[in-house]
Design an enzyme around this catalytic site. Structure first.
Site, PDB file in Angstrom:
ATOM      1  N   HIS A   1      41.874  71.269  16.441  1.00 19.43           N
ATOM      2  CA  HIS A   1      40.901  71.661  17.460  1.00 19.43           C
ATOM      3  C   HIS A   1      41.475  71.315  18.835  1.00 19.43           C
ATOM      4  O   HIS A   1      41.559  70.147  19.210  1.00 19.43           O
ATOM      5  CB  HIS A   1      39.577  70.919  17.261  1.00 19.43           C
TER       6      HIS A   1
ATOM      7  N   ASP B   1      34.345  70.498   9.742  1.00 20.69           N
ATOM      8  CA  ASP B   1      35.213  71.657   9.597  1.00 20.69           C
ATOM      9  C   ASP B   1      36.274  71.371   8.542  1.00 20.69           C
ATOM     10  O   ASP B   1      36.893  70.313   8.533  1.00 20.69           O
ATOM     11  CB  ASP B   1      35.885  71.966  10.946  1.00 20.69           C
TER      12      ASP B   1
ATOM     13  N   SER C   1      41.236  67.165  14.064  1.00 17.13           N
ATOM     14  CA  SER C   1      40.501  67.267  15.329  1.00 17.13           C
ATOM     15  C   SER C   1      40.701  65.978  16.123  1.00 17.13           C
ATOM     16  O   SER C   1      41.840  65.615  16.426  1.00 17.13           O
ATOM     17  CB  SER C   1      39.019  67.554  15.068  1.00 17.13           C
TER      18      SER C   1
END
Length: 391
Positions: free
Chosen positions: A237, A333, A211
């Site tokens: 992401h 995540d 991310s």
């Protein structure tokens, strides 16, 4: 500087309306102070000589001096400055944003395409912006030991405009650490990290989640992998359009064919598949073949694409022959998916705290005790190579 001091931000955008909207969004959070708001890169350089700034939100397209021209000049003044590139969702701007990350920008954020979207439906933009600003400010403070130069005596605390003029003489740059300092996002109580033995089987797939700070980390890891026969699946992401350009940059930098995954596509070794923006990318077994599936199921961990669905699916498809990697990023995540991989006998590797832009995602799997290795960024590719090439 105390960690409770407000984060000092400079907003650089040629639209006074956009600057005003973003400034109000940021300052609604008591932990953020916009100390300068200016209309182009030259004015940002001038303002940086007068104000102590930790994070810069830098527009790409501006008159006099655009964002890409200003980026290296700002970093020359303060090498620890955390710069977030802001751009609308176009292929051109996505490509520029990727090049900016390679050139030293810390992160990027897609701007809503209109002020109406920003004021009406821009809550996601506001939350993402505030989260990134705070995480990167923590990185700045860790890198500098909490020190900052105070503005010159008599200077106003905030600057809403500054006259353009000759470029200021660069002051001595603050020393940049040899590895990027972390921005901590607490997921679990701190404590010793316990490691597991990696799977004794050679992996049949490499799955990577990342991310904030992820593109730079991906470039570093993938450029160090040579001759891998396994397919590589990546969930970063990132919105649509940006993932298209990310795949192109990965292919160029790594020399490994890379593209966004397509629904129903048969997975082949020696290729890289990037989850398209706004779609979860998962794997389905069909006989002896492994097939990519894209879906728009609800976001997980507030993200779509999300790492967890990909990790769960590769675990179900390949079992103990999964090698997974969690790189820098906010949140957690990849934790639940990583737990599924380990439960099936697979292997999880995480980036260490010292080289992560934000040690949220890798910190979550590291402190959960499911990793076989927690490594600084330069050591990840050799470790992956060693596991992937064994027979």
């Amino acid at each position: 500087m105390a960690s409770s001091d407000p984060v000092r931000v400079m907003v650089v955008d040629d639209s006074a309306v956009v600057r005003g909207l973003i400034t109000r969004m940021l300052e609604e959070d008591p932990g953020i102070s916009v100390v300068a708001s200016v209309g182009n890169g030259q004015m940002a350089l001038n303002a940086l000589e007068r104000h102590s700034v930790e994070v810069v939100l830098l527009d790409i397209e501006m008159p006099i001096m655009d964002g890409m021209t200003a980026l290296p000049k700002l970093l020359q003044v303060n090498r620890n400055l955390q710069i977030i590139m802001a751009s609308t969702l176009t292929l051109k701007n996505a490509d520029i944003s990727m090049r900016a990350l390679e050139a030293g920008a810390a992160d990027y954020i897609p701007k809503p395409t209109s002020t109406r979207e920003m004021t009406g439906g821009g809550m996601d933009f506001k939350q993402e912006l505030i989260g990134k600003v705070k995480a990167l400010a923590q990185r700045y403070r860790t890198a500098t030991g909490g020190n900052r130069a105070a503005p010159s005596a008599g200077q106003p605390v905030a600057e809403r405009s500054a006259p353009s003029g000759a470029a200021p003489a660069a002051r001595p740059a603050a020393p940049r650490p040899t590895t990027a300092a972390p921005g901590k996002v607490a997921i679990h109580p701190p404590g010793p990290i316990s490691l597991r033995q990696p799977s004794s089987d050679a992996p049949d797939v490499l799955a990577i989640g990342s991310s904030t700070g992820g593109p730079q980390a991906l470039f570093a890891v993938l450029s160090g992998l040579k001759g891998l026969r396994q397919p590589i699946l990546i969930t970063q992401h990132m919105p649509a359009t940006f993932t298209t350009i990310l795949a192109e940059h990965i292919s160029r930098i790594s020399g490994i064919p890379a593209a966004e995954g397509k629904d129903g596509e048969k997975i082949q070794g020696g290729r890289i598949y990037v989850a398209p923006g706004d779609y979860h990318m998962v794997v389905e077994s069909k006989g002896t073949d492994k097939i990519l599936r894209l879906n728009q199921n609800p976001p997980e961990n507030f993200c779509r694409p999300s790492v967890d669905p990909m990790f769960r699916s590769v675990s179900a498809a390949w079992g103990r022959r999964v090698l997974s990697l969690v790189l820098t990023g906010m949140g957690h995540d990849g934790l639940k998916g990583g737990q599924a991989i380990v439960a099936a006998g697979g292997t999880v590797v995480a980036q260490d705290e010292a080289t992560s832009v934000v040690w949220g995602m890798p910190g979550a799997v590291a402190t959960a005790g499911i990793c076989s290795a927690v490594l600084p960024l330069p050591e990840i590719a050799p470790y992956i190579q060693k596991l992937a090439m064994r027979r």
